[in-house]
Motif scaffolding. Structure first.
Motif, PDB file in Angstrom:
ATOM      1  N   PHE A  79     -49.509 -18.038 -76.479  1.00 18.49           N
ATOM      2  CA  PHE A  79     -48.970 -17.336 -75.313  1.00 18.49           C
ATOM      3  C   PHE A  79     -49.271 -18.094 -74.022  1.00 18.49           C
ATOM      4  O   PHE A  79     -48.444 -18.114 -73.110  1.00 18.49           O
ATOM      5  N   LEU A  80     -50.423 -18.727 -73.939  1.00 21.34           N
ATOM      6  CA  LEU A  80     -50.816 -19.437 -72.721  1.00 21.34           C
ATOM      7  C   LEU A  80     -50.349 -20.889 -72.683  1.00 21.34           C
ATOM      8  O   LEU A  80     -50.462 -21.543 -71.659  1.00 21.34           O
ATOM      9  N   SER A  81     -49.832 -21.404 -73.794  1.00 16.19           N
ATOM     10  CA  SER A  81     -49.435 -22.802 -73.874  1.00 16.19           C
ATOM     11  C   SER A  81     -47.960 -22.978 -73.536  1.00 16.19           C
ATOM     12  O   SER A  81     -47.144 -22.116 -73.842  1.00 16.19           O
ATOM     13  N   PRO A  82     -47.627 -24.110 -72.926  1.00 14.43           N
ATOM     14  CA  PRO A  82     -46.204 -24.387 -72.659  1.00 14.43           C
ATOM     15  C   PRO A  82     -45.473 -24.749 -73.940  1.00 14.43           C
ATOM     16  O   PRO A  82     -46.073 -25.239 -74.902  1.00 14.43           O
ATOM     17  N   LYS A  83     -44.189 -24.481 -73.957  1.00 13.78           N
ATOM     18  CA  LYS A  83     -43.367 -24.773 -75.141  1.00 13.78           C
ATOM     19  C   LYS A  83     -43.379 -26.261 -75.455  1.00 13.78           C
ATOM     20  O   LYS A  83     -43.468 -26.667 -76.598  1.00 13.78           O
ATOM     21  N   VAL A  84     -43.270 -27.067 -74.407  1.00 14.75           N
ATOM     22  CA  VAL A  84     -43.323 -28.519 -74.559  1.00 14.75           C
ATOM     23  C   VAL A  84     -44.660 -28.978 -73.994  1.00 14.75           C
ATOM     24  O   VAL A  84     -44.917 -28.838 -72.798  1.00 14.75           O
ATOM     25  N   ASP A  85     -45.524 -29.487 -74.856  1.00 11.21           N
ATOM     26  CA  ASP A  85     -46.857 -29.905 -74.431  1.00 11.21           C
ATOM     27  C   ASP A  85     -46.758 -31.180 -73.602  1.00 11.21           C
ATOM     28  O   ASP A  85     -46.213 -32.180 -74.069  1.00 11.21           O
ATOM     29  N   PRO A  86     -47.282 -31.178 -72.374  1.00  9.71           N
ATOM     30  CA  PRO A  86     -47.202 -32.368 -71.518  1.00  9.71           C
ATOM     31  C   PRO A  86     -47.902 -33.581 -72.117  1.00  9.71           C
ATOM     32  O   PRO A  86     -47.499 -34.703 -71.870  1.00  9.71           O
ATOM     33  N   PHE A 107     -42.075 -22.916 -66.314  1.00 10.45           N
ATOM     34  CA  PHE A 107     -42.998 -22.734 -67.417  1.00 10.45           C
ATOM     35  C   PHE A 107     -42.339 -21.867 -68.486  1.00 10.45           C
ATOM     36  O   PHE A 107     -41.942 -20.738 -68.235  1.00 10.45           O
ATOM     37  N   ILE A 108     -42.213 -22.414 -69.672  1.00  5.69           N
ATOM     38  CA  ILE A 108     -41.671 -21.677 -70.813  1.00  5.69           C
ATOM     39  C   ILE A 108     -42.773 -21.629 -71.865  1.00  5.69           C
ATOM     40  O   ILE A 108     -43.304 -22.665 -72.267  1.00  5.69           O
ATOM     41  N   ARG A 109     -43.117 -20.437 -72.283  1.00  4.44           N
ATOM     42  CA  ARG A 109     -44.211 -20.250 -73.233  1.00  4.44           C
ATOM     43  C   ARG A 109     -43.827 -20.709 -74.635  1.00  4.44           C
ATOM     44  O   ARG A 109     -42.678 -20.591 -75.039  1.00  4.44           O
ATOM     45  N   ARG A 110     -44.834 -21.166 -75.374  1.00  3.05           N
ATOM     46  CA  ARG A 110     -44.616 -21.481 -76.775  1.00  3.05           C
ATOM     47  C   ARG A 110     -44.396 -20.188 -77.561  1.00  3.05           C
ATOM     48  O   ARG A 110     -43.593 -20.143 -78.488  1.00  3.05           O
ATOM     49  N   LEU A 111     -45.109 -19.114 -77.180  1.00  2.00           N
ATOM     50  CA  LEU A 111     -44.954 -17.807 -77.815  1.00  2.00           C
ATOM     51  C   LEU A 111     -44.543 -16.807 -76.744  1.00  2.00           C
ATOM     52  O   LEU A 111     -45.343 -16.460 -75.879  1.00  2.00           O
TER      53      LEU A 111
END
Length: 192
Positions: A79-86, A107-111
């Protein structure tokens, strides 16, 4: 021999019909709950409270609670991580915007929040059902599990917060940003 197959087929049909109707009704109410995040989370809080009361009442199922805590921690990371990891994006040659003239990437969440809520609610319901089966009540010294979970939580959140600081993103937004017009300039020279 045909009579046996016909009986089995006719017994399955009402079950399949009931399952389909239940699935449609469940999806209907799930869709209706989507625009009401406060009520959804209050419902999940109520389910969590019922689970905690059940565990407190039976004085057991600490392994189930520990597994539930680890699962929720895993969901929180998503939930706290971005969909695309920098970090992975930097390896591919693409990177986050560093100047005002660069492309804006929201910011687009992974979840997503809805899936996060739904997964947590399902997890509490499954854990609650598990408390009715004694096979899951493994005797353990629960303070050690609690301390271990707290250490995992602190280390995981430290890593996540450092990641947020390094790549300058905030996974939360409080509504739409509002812009105000220019403030009128005040003149210091008055006519007396």
């Amino acid at each position: 021999m045909e009579g046996v197959g016909a009986d089995a087929g006719s017994a399955v049909a009402p079950f399949a019909k009931w399952r389909d109707e239940f699935s449609r009704t469940f999806q209907y109410y799930l869709d209706r709950s989507t625009p009401n995040p406060v009520y959804r989370w209050l419902g999940t809080l109520a389910v969590a409270a019922i689970y905690v009361l059940r565990v407190y009442y039976v004085q057991g199922f600490y392994i189930v609670s520990y597994g539930l805590g680890i699962y929720i921690l895993n969901l929180l990371i998503g939930f706290l991580s971005p969909k695309v990891d920098p970090e992975l994006e930097a390896l591919d040659g693409a990177s986050l915007p560093t100047r005002g003239s660069d492309e804006f990437k929201p910011f687009i969440r992974r979840l997503p929040e809805f899936k996060f809520w739904y997964s947590i609610t399902k997890a509490f319901c499954v854990a609650f059902l598990m408390t009715f089966f004694s096979i899951f009540d493994v005797p353990v010294f629960w303070p050690i599990l609690l301390c271990y979970w707290i250490v995992l939580f602190v280390l995981t959140m430290k890593r996540q917060i450092l990641h947020m600081i390094k790549y300058k993103y905030i996974p939360f937004s409080i509504g739409k940003q509002r812009y105000t017009g220019k403030k009128p300039a005040t003149s210091s020279g008055g006519s007396d």
